[in-house]
Scaffold this active site. Structure first.
Site, PDB file in Angstrom:
ATOM      1  N   SER A  97       0.834  -1.202   0.000  1.00 21.38           N
ATOM      2  CA  SER A  97       0.000   0.000   0.000  1.00 21.38           C
ATOM      3  C   SER A  97       0.875   1.262   0.000  1.00 21.38           C
ATOM      4  CB  SER A  97      -0.857  -0.047   1.269  1.00 21.38           C
ATOM      5  OG  SER A  97      -2.058   0.623   1.113  1.00 21.38           O
ATOM      6  N   PRO A  98       0.387   2.347  -0.595  1.00 18.35           N
ATOM      7  CA  PRO A  98       1.173   3.595  -0.556  1.00 18.35           C
ATOM      8  C   PRO A  98       1.368   4.065   0.886  1.00 18.35           C
ATOM      9  CG  PRO A  98      -0.751   3.802  -2.007  1.00 18.35           C
ATOM     10  CD  PRO A  98      -0.903   2.509  -1.270  1.00 18.35           C
ATOM     11  N   ALA A 151       2.095   8.674  -1.404  1.00 25.01           N
ATOM     12  CA  ALA A 151       1.368   9.761  -2.057  1.00 25.01           C
ATOM     13  C   ALA A 151       2.401  10.764  -2.566  1.00 25.01           C
ATOM     14  CB  ALA A 151       0.440  10.427  -1.056  1.00 25.01           C
ATOM     15  N   GLN A 206       1.564   6.554  -6.639  1.00 23.62           N
ATOM     16  CA  GLN A 206       0.315   7.176  -6.214  1.00 23.62           C
ATOM     17  C   GLN A 206       0.440   8.681  -6.396  1.00 23.62           C
ATOM     18  OE1 GLN A 206      -1.037   7.532  -2.060  1.00 23.62           O
ATOM     19  NE2 GLN A 206      -2.945   6.532  -2.650  1.00 23.62           N
ATOM     20  N   TYR A 214      -8.073  14.174   1.497  1.00 30.29           N
ATOM     21  CA  TYR A 214      -7.194  15.033   0.692  1.00 30.29           C
ATOM     22  C   TYR A 214      -7.989  15.663  -0.449  1.00 30.29           C
ATOM     23  CZ  TYR A 214      -3.580  12.981   3.572  1.00 30.29           C
ATOM     24  OH  TYR A 214      -2.830  12.608   4.667  1.00 30.29           O
ATOM     25  N   LEU A 269      -5.966  -3.511   7.739  1.00 28.44           N
ATOM     26  CA  LEU A 269      -5.846  -4.602   8.709  1.00 28.44           C
ATOM     27  C   LEU A 269      -6.044  -5.978   8.096  1.00 28.44           C
ATOM     28  CD1 LEU A 269      -7.257  -3.059  12.001  1.00 28.44           C
ATOM     29  CD2 LEU A 269      -4.902  -3.638  11.434  1.00 28.44           C
ATOM     30  N   GLY A 305      -0.301  -2.443   4.363  1.00 26.75           N
ATOM     31  CA  GLY A 305       0.508  -1.274   4.690  1.00 26.75           C
ATOM     32  C   GLY A 305       1.448  -1.587   5.836  1.00 26.75           C
ATOM     33  N   ARG A 306       0.949  -1.358   7.054  1.00 20.26           N
ATOM     34  CA  ARG A 306       1.801  -1.524   8.239  1.00 20.26           C
ATOM     35  C   ARG A 306       2.371  -2.923   8.347  1.00 20.26           C
ATOM     36  NH1 ARG A 306      -2.936   0.909  11.759  1.00 20.26           N
ATOM     37  NH2 ARG A 306      -3.996  -0.232  10.090  1.00 20.26           N
TER      38      ARG A 306
END
Ligand SMILES: Cc1cc2nc3c(=O)[nH]c(=O)nc-3n(C[C@H](O)[C@H](O)[C@H](O)COP(=O)(O)O)c2cc1C
Length: 376
Positions: free
Chosen positions: A24-25, A60, A103, A184, A303, A325-326
């Site tokens: 993930s970005p 991003a 991204q 955003y 998650l 991501g994390r």
């Protein structure tokens, strides 16, 4: 032949991804003051490109200086940014197996902040920050007041996205994702919490979608036909009076009609009133609904941490890709462990093959591919 959906290849337009795992970005707040990539990006994206994931996204990346989140975010607003990004793409291709995505982003009224490890507070114009651009002069709670974009400002942002896409192609990226989520700029056109316009870009959902759709069209027009273009959305604002999953379905349908190749279904970020039921797979139902009702490929995110969880999301037809991501920051070899769990094949740099559980004892001459199939 892979044994799982997770490790089965898939193709969007002319780009084939070895598997369905996406990094993930993730903003790194490590660019220099002019938005140029640094050694951190080379290390960060380089090691993730060798992680076994099918696709790795940059953070991003700002299409305008005022479109950065912090003063240390990556930028692609000038031709000068291309060389550093191309070096990273080339480096990742030399040493990794992942396809590479950029991204493209504009922070809108949520820019001009300090980096997260300095508490991420909003900075005023001239006091380390800058004047932010937004649909309306409505501040994100607790942040400085942005300026409303007029017609010329809208055209400028649209052109900035278009020019950034041309540069992303020149840098060699395989795929672009437009950041239309998390409060955003583009998301803030959709949500009534930020958009109070009375012209053709405000009011009805149709009007609020107009600007993000026009940005999509501008990017699609210059991004090569053979390369995929996706959009990350916040499928809901998680707050009364905000953007809804049903509106996301309509938006996704409009994007699909304009040549969008997938929707990444994230959520939230536009209001401090949001109430998010955070838990494993909590955003997956949005990816599933959009996939089912629009018939467009989707990417699930949020998650997703367990190999079987990821496999089930794909196998039950809830999404076509899973983005982590994390989990990838914490365990950058997640795809290797997932492949070993299922006895499936994944990219390993030859230098690291001897770390595979099946290689730790005995017969080193047996081909690595056969060994992977044994699992761990
Ligand atoms: C350090 C960090 C930076 C992030 N930066 C971005 C970003 O640049 N663009 C974006 O769309 N999401 C960003 N996100 C959100 C992640 O892409 C992802 O959607 C979120 O972390 C949920 O997935 P996870 O539970 O697997 O981490 C960021 C998340 C983290 C942890």
């Amino acid at each position: 032949m892979s044994k799982t959906m997770l490790f089965s290849p898939t193709t969007l337009r002319s780009v084939t991804f070895d598997n369905r795992i996406v990094v993930s970005p993730m903003g790194q707040y490590s660019a220099d003051a002019e938005g140029f990539a640094t050694d951190w990006h080379l290390m960060h994206l380089g090691h993730l490109a060798a992680s076994g994931a099918g696709l790795v996204f940059t953070e991003a990346t700002a299409v305008e200086p005022r479109g950065r989140v912090s003063g240390k975010c990556l930028g692609i607003w000038s031709d000068d940014h291309v060389e550093g990004l191309r070096n990273i793409v080339d480096f990742c291709r030399r040493h990794g197996g992942a396809k590479l995505g950029m991204q493209l982003a504009h922070s809108g009224r949520k820019g001009s902040v300090t980096v997260p490890w300095e508490k991420q507070v909003g900075m005023q114009d001239g006091e380390g920050g800058w004047l932010m651009a937004s649909p309306s002069a409505v501040a994100y709670p607790g942040r400085p007041m942005p300026e409303a974009l007029d017609e010329a400002g809208l055209a400028q942002v649209r052109e900035a996205f278009r020019d950034a896409a041309i540069r992303a192609d020149a840098a060699g990226f395989d795929i672009i994702e437009i950041h239309n989520a998390h409060g955003y700029l583009l998301h803030s056109f959709l949500t009534p919490f930020a958009n109070a316009r009375t012209d053709s870009y405000g009011g009805s959902p149709e009007n609020r979608m107009r600007f993000p759709l026009s940005v999509f069209e501008a990017v699609r027009a210059v991004w090569p036909e053979r390369k995929p273009l996706g959009v990350r959305i916040s499928a809901t604002d998680w707050a009364e009076g905000g953007w809804t999953p049903e509106e996301s379905v309509v938006f996704a349908r409009e994007l699909e009609r304009r040549g969008c190749d997938y929707i990444c279904a994230s959520s939230g970020g536009s209001t401090d009133k949001q109430k998010i039921p955070v838990g494993p797979s909590y955003q997956v139902p949005f990816a599933e609904q959009i996939r089912r009702e629009v018939g467009i490929p989707t990417m699930a995110v949020g998650l997703i941490t367990q190999p079987q969880q990821a496999e089930d999301i794909l196998a039950y037809g809830q999404a076509d890709f899973v983005a982590l991501g994390r989990g990838m920051l914490y365990n950058p070899r997640w795809p290797w462990h997932a492949a070993a769990h299922f006895g499936d094949e994944v990219y390993f740099p030859p230098q690291y093959e001897r770390s595979h559980p099946s290689m730790r004892a005995g017969d080193f001459l047996k081909p690595f591919r056969e060994r992977q199939a044994v699992g761990s």
